[in-house]
Scaffold this active site. Structure first.
Site, short mmCIF file in Angstrom:
data_model
loop_
_atom_site.label_atom_id
_atom_site.label_comp_id
_atom_site.label_asym_id
_atom_site.label_seq_id
_atom_site.Cartn_x
_atom_site.Cartn_y
_atom_site.Cartn_z
N ASP A 48 10.68 20.95 27.12
CA ASP A 48 9.86 20.53 25.99
C ASP A 48 9.73 21.63 24.94
O ASP A 48 9.46 21.34 23.78
CB ASP A 48 8.47 20.12 26.48
CG ASP A 48 8.53 18.77 27.19
OD1 ASP A 48 8.21 17.76 26.55
OD2 ASP A 48 8.91 18.73 28.37
N LYS A 67 8.10 19.86 32.37
CA LYS A 67 7.10 19.15 33.16
C LYS A 67 6.65 19.98 34.35
O LYS A 67 7.46 20.60 35.04
CB LYS A 67 7.68 17.82 33.64
CG LYS A 67 6.74 16.96 34.46
CD LYS A 67 5.45 16.63 33.71
CE LYS A 67 5.70 15.90 32.42
NZ LYS A 67 4.45 15.65 31.66
#
Length: 380
Positions: A253, A264
């Site tokens: 991300d 995550k």
């Protein structure tokens, strides 16, 4: 062992409907999303008529995944512009919906920049809105093209590190076409290996507490006819110890300038396990996920999710009895630690694969060079 075996000849898109699209019905333009919170039980679409609805969809994870968030953010700016709302206000709200995913900011800023540039040139808000939509559509197309290139680079790297094929790949969270304009990031590499006959097994982490692996990656793997097995996150260690993992492939991300990778939560423990067991740990992400403005992992803002995601479980058709809309699995009043992401330091990352190629070893200089190449390609 109970698992899913490869289905010869099966290679369908993981879903029968687009994950995101722009539509222009008579009542006005809308952004239509596949509601990922309803998968795998049912495929249901959300229709967003303004940026605030899209912000809510992002916060509730109806739309998610770094590359797709960038596309959604760009379409959100275009939606605000076309419908005559305050573009700057919409951009701020969209960008703040999920702070860790840098692609969201990239997409929002790209469409907003196109809007402002066109407005400055022409003074025409209609022309500026068209420019924002053109920018969003271009980002959508580029992500699809980049996904295909990432898959090729990733499979080439796997074949170099693990000659002979028969790859047993462990993945975490969800990184397929549900997070992309194309076929995804890390999952796209595994899918390419499957199509080439070189994937022996895809190990799918459940990815607690919201089960993106169980609900979404297993869904995509099944629809693609891949050989896969689902495991709880805390079973990964025994899988490594048994010698059943050849490589770990994850998405990202945000990647800091030094190569620290935010992904995550649960990714960092996999990197530690991979290093101990001498297994390659590979990150697959578009070059836009590399953020030169974030110097290292400590500078990455980690999103903290609501505690009820841990203290309750929710699924379509499940009775609602908890404060967060799910069924309680912990005593009333239990506090929960629920970071959405963790950060893996660059020394634990074997390689970072982008549409421009692979970086290994992962260093600040190597990433800077990759970003420079990406900018050159973008300029044409």
């Amino acid at each position: 062992m109970a698992d899913q075996y490869a289905q010869p000849g099966e290679d369908k898109r993981p879903t029968g409907m687009p994950v995101i699209r722009w539509e222009e019905p008579p009542e006005g333009p809308v952004v239509v999303l596949l509601d990922q919170t309803r998968l795998p039980a049912e495929e249901v679409e959300l229709v967003c008529t303004d940026a605030s609805a899209l912000v809510e969809a992002i916060r509730t994870l109806a739309v998610r995944g770094a590359p797709l968030l960038g596309i959604a953010g760009a379409y959100g700016v275009a939606l605000a512009a076309v419908r005559g709302f305050d573009v700057d206000e919409a951009a701020v709200a969209l960008e703040g919906a999920r702070p860790t995913a840098v692609n969201l900011s990239v997409g929002v800023r790209r469409a907003a920049s196109a809007y402002r540039s066109a407005l400055t040139r022409s003074g025409d808000t209609g022309a500026a809105a068209v420019a924002a939509l053109v920018a969003a559509r271009a980002l959508h197309r580029e992500d699809a093209e980049g996904s295909a290139r990432m898959a090729g680079h990733g499979l080439a790297l796997l074949d170099e590190l693990l000659p002979g094929g028969g790859h047993r790949i462990l993945t975490h969270c969800n990184t397929g076409s549900l997070v992309s304009g194309g076929e995804g990031t890390a999952f796209a590499v595994a899918l390419q290996a499957h199509r080439a006959g070189r994937l022996r097994r895809l190990w799918v982490d459940e990815t607690r507490p919201l089960l993106q692996g169980a609900r979404l990656t297993a869904y995509e793997a099944a629809r693609s006819g891949m050989a896969y097995t689902l495991l709880t996150d805390n079973a990964a260690g025994s899988l490594f110890a048994a010698g059943e993992v050849d490589a770990v492939l994850i998405g990202a991300d945000r990647i800091a300038a030094d190569g620290s990778v935010a992904n995550k939560v649960g990714s960092y423990p996999l990197a530690v396990l991979a290093r101990y067991h001498h297994v390659p740990f590979i990150v697959v992400a578009p070059s836009t996920t590399v953020d030169p403005e974030t110097p290292d992992g400590t500078a990455i803002e980690i999103e903290q999710r609501p505690g009820y995601e841990v203290t309750e479980v929710a699924a379509p058709q499940m009775p609602v009895t908890g404060a967060g809309g799910g069924m309680p699995v912990a005593p009333l009043g239990t506090q929960a630690y629920n970071p959405a992401f963790d950060v893996t330091p660059p020394e634990l990352v074997t390689a970072i694969v982008t549409e421009e190629g692979a970086v290994s070893p992962v260093t600040a200089d190597a990433l800077a060079g990759l970003c420079a190449r990406s900018r050159q390609v973008a300029r044409g």
